[in-house]
Scaffold this motif. Structure first.
Motif, PDB file in Angstrom:
ATOM      1  N   THR A   1       9.473  -9.566  -0.185  1.00 57.75           N
ATOM      2  CA  THR A   1       9.142 -10.355   1.000  1.00 57.75           C
ATOM      3  C   THR A   1       8.400  -9.467   1.984  1.00 57.75           C
ATOM      4  O   THR A   1       8.895  -8.384   2.333  1.00 57.75           O
ATOM      5  N   PRO A   2       7.217  -9.892   2.432  1.00 50.29           N
ATOM      6  CA  PRO A   2       6.485  -9.075   3.405  1.00 50.29           C
ATOM      7  C   PRO A   2       7.268  -8.960   4.718  1.00 50.29           C
ATOM      8  O   PRO A   2       7.924  -9.916   5.150  1.00 50.29           O
TER       9      PRO A   2
ATOM     10  N   GLU B   1       3.261  -4.123  -8.421  1.00 49.95           N
ATOM     11  CA  GLU B   1       2.516  -3.393  -9.453  1.00 49.95           C
ATOM     12  C   GLU B   1       3.396  -2.306 -10.084  1.00 49.95           C
ATOM     13  O   GLU B   1       3.343  -2.090 -11.293  1.00 49.95           O
ATOM     14  N   ALA B   2       4.219  -1.651  -9.283  1.00 46.26           N
ATOM     15  CA  ALA B   2       5.130  -0.630  -9.814  1.00 46.26           C
ATOM     16  C   ALA B   2       6.205  -1.263 -10.691  1.00 46.26           C
ATOM     17  O   ALA B   2       6.567  -0.712 -11.738  1.00 46.26           O
ATOM     18  N   LEU B   3       6.724  -2.410 -10.288  1.00 43.93           N
ATOM     19  CA  LEU B   3       7.719  -3.108 -11.108  1.00 43.93           C
ATOM     20  C   LEU B   3       7.114  -3.558 -12.434  1.00 43.93           C
ATOM     21  O   LEU B   3       7.754  -3.451 -13.486  1.00 43.93           O
ATOM     22  N   ALA B   4       5.894  -4.050 -12.397  1.00 47.84           N
ATOM     23  CA  ALA B   4       5.244  -4.561 -13.602  1.00 47.84           C
ATOM     24  C   ALA B   4       4.776  -3.442 -14.536  1.00 47.84           C
ATOM     25  O   ALA B   4       4.527  -3.691 -15.714  1.00 47.84           O
ATOM     26  N   ASP B   5       4.691  -2.216 -14.036  1.00 52.38           N
ATOM     27  CA  ASP B   5       4.321  -1.057 -14.852  1.00 52.38           C
ATOM     28  C   ASP B   5       5.585  -0.524 -15.530  1.00 52.38           C
ATOM     29  O   ASP B   5       6.224   0.415 -15.058  1.00 52.38           O
TER      30      ASP B   5
ATOM     31  N   GLU C   1      14.298  -1.949   2.656  1.00 56.29           N
ATOM     32  CA  GLU C   1      12.922  -2.093   3.136  1.00 56.29           C
ATOM     33  C   GLU C   1      12.123  -0.858   2.770  1.00 56.29           C
ATOM     34  O   GLU C   1      12.645   0.254   2.767  1.00 56.29           O
ATOM     35  N   VAL C   2      10.864  -1.086   2.429  1.00 62.51           N
ATOM     36  CA  VAL C   2       9.945   0.001   2.119  1.00 62.51           C
ATOM     37  C   VAL C   2       8.677  -0.192   2.932  1.00 62.51           C
ATOM     38  O   VAL C   2       8.393  -1.295   3.409  1.00 62.51           O
ATOM     39  N   SER C   3       7.903   0.878   3.074  1.00 58.58           N
ATOM     40  CA  SER C   3       6.663   0.779   3.847  1.00 58.58           C
ATOM     41  C   SER C   3       5.496   0.269   3.005  1.00 58.58           C
ATOM     42  O   SER C   3       4.486  -0.156   3.547  1.00 58.58           O
ATOM     43  N   ALA C   4       5.629   0.293   1.693  1.00 58.44           N
ATOM     44  CA  ALA C   4       4.558  -0.175   0.800  1.00 58.44           C
ATOM     45  C   ALA C   4       4.409  -1.693   0.887  1.00 58.44           C
ATOM     46  O   ALA C   4       5.348  -2.417   1.242  1.00 58.44           O
ATOM     47  N   SER C   5       3.240  -2.163   0.510  1.00 56.65           N
ATOM     48  CA  SER C   5       2.973  -3.604   0.521  1.00 56.65           C
ATOM     49  C   SER C   5       3.685  -4.286  -0.639  1.00 56.65           C
ATOM     50  O   SER C   5       3.987  -3.647  -1.651  1.00 56.65           O
TER      51      SER C   5
ATOM     52  N   THR D   1       6.697 -13.117 -13.485  1.00 59.39           N
ATOM     53  CA  THR D   1       5.727 -12.123 -13.025  1.00 59.39           C
ATOM     54  C   THR D   1       4.861 -12.787 -11.962  1.00 59.39           C
ATOM     55  O   THR D   1       3.751 -13.221 -12.238  1.00 59.39           O
ATOM     56  N   ASP D   2       5.398 -12.871 -10.772  1.00 59.67           N
ATOM     57  CA  ASP D   2       4.687 -13.485  -9.658  1.00 59.67           C
ATOM     58  C   ASP D   2       4.190 -12.365  -8.758  1.00 59.67           C
ATOM     59  O   ASP D   2       4.969 -11.835  -7.942  1.00 59.67           O
ATOM     60  N   PRO D   3       2.917 -11.944  -8.896  1.00 58.84           N
ATOM     61  CA  PRO D   3       2.412 -10.786  -8.159  1.00 58.84           C
ATOM     62  C   PRO D   3       2.721 -10.849  -6.663  1.00 58.84           C
ATOM     63  O   PRO D   3       2.481 -11.858  -6.002  1.00 58.84           O
TER      64      PRO D   3
END
Length: 156
Positions: free
Chosen positions: A107-108, A35-39, A25-29, A79-81
């Protein structure tokens, strides 16, 4: 690259002879994580095992180099944002692999995002055993990368 692997599709994450699944789990959305994965080029800033990452084929592929010199030529399959990022390895210099697909599911959660990484592969039995024995190392690499990514995203 030394060898071509068998092309597989997204359903391989469910049917692969060996599936290693890791989650954190991370605190980021979910959107920020996606976006980081796609970069592609940014992977070297948060995934220590990745020493070089270059987008190819007008963004439809990636060239990845890992510590130790293992190289992957990949095709991005999903690539499902905010939800999923997946790619398969088409070519590699790593011995013993027949097919490899990696999927990152987002997953949120109430506190941010659950990040799940599935490493789905087909390899001869001896190589599958090596990968199973290396599970702890892959898990540690994943956890470290996700922690570093979370810190990086928190500072942006």
């Amino acid at each position: 690259m030394a060898r071509r692997l068998r092309p597989v599709e997204l359903d391989f994450t469910e049917s692969a002879p060996l599936r290693l699944v890791f989650a954190a789990e991370v605190s980021a959305s979910p959107h920020a994580v996606y976006e980081a994965l796609a970069d592609v080029a940014g992977w070297t800033s948060w995934f220590d095992a990745v020493t070089a990452a270059t987008p190819t084929h007008r963004g439809a592929g990636r060239e990845i180099t890992l510590r130790g010199g293992v190289r992957f030529g990949e095709t991005i399959l999903a690539t499902d944002p905010g939800e999923r990022y997946a790619y398969r390895v088409d070519e590699t210099n790593a011995p013993g692999l027949r097919a490899l697909l990696e999927e990152w599911r987002l997953t949120p959660t109430a506190a941010g995002t659950r990040v799940q990484w599935t490493f789905a592969t087909d390899a001869p039995t001896p190589m599958r055993l090596v990968l199973k024995l290396g599970r702890a190392g892959l898990a540690a690499s994943f956890r470290g990368a996700v922690r570093k990514l979370d810190r990086r995203l928190a500072s942006v």
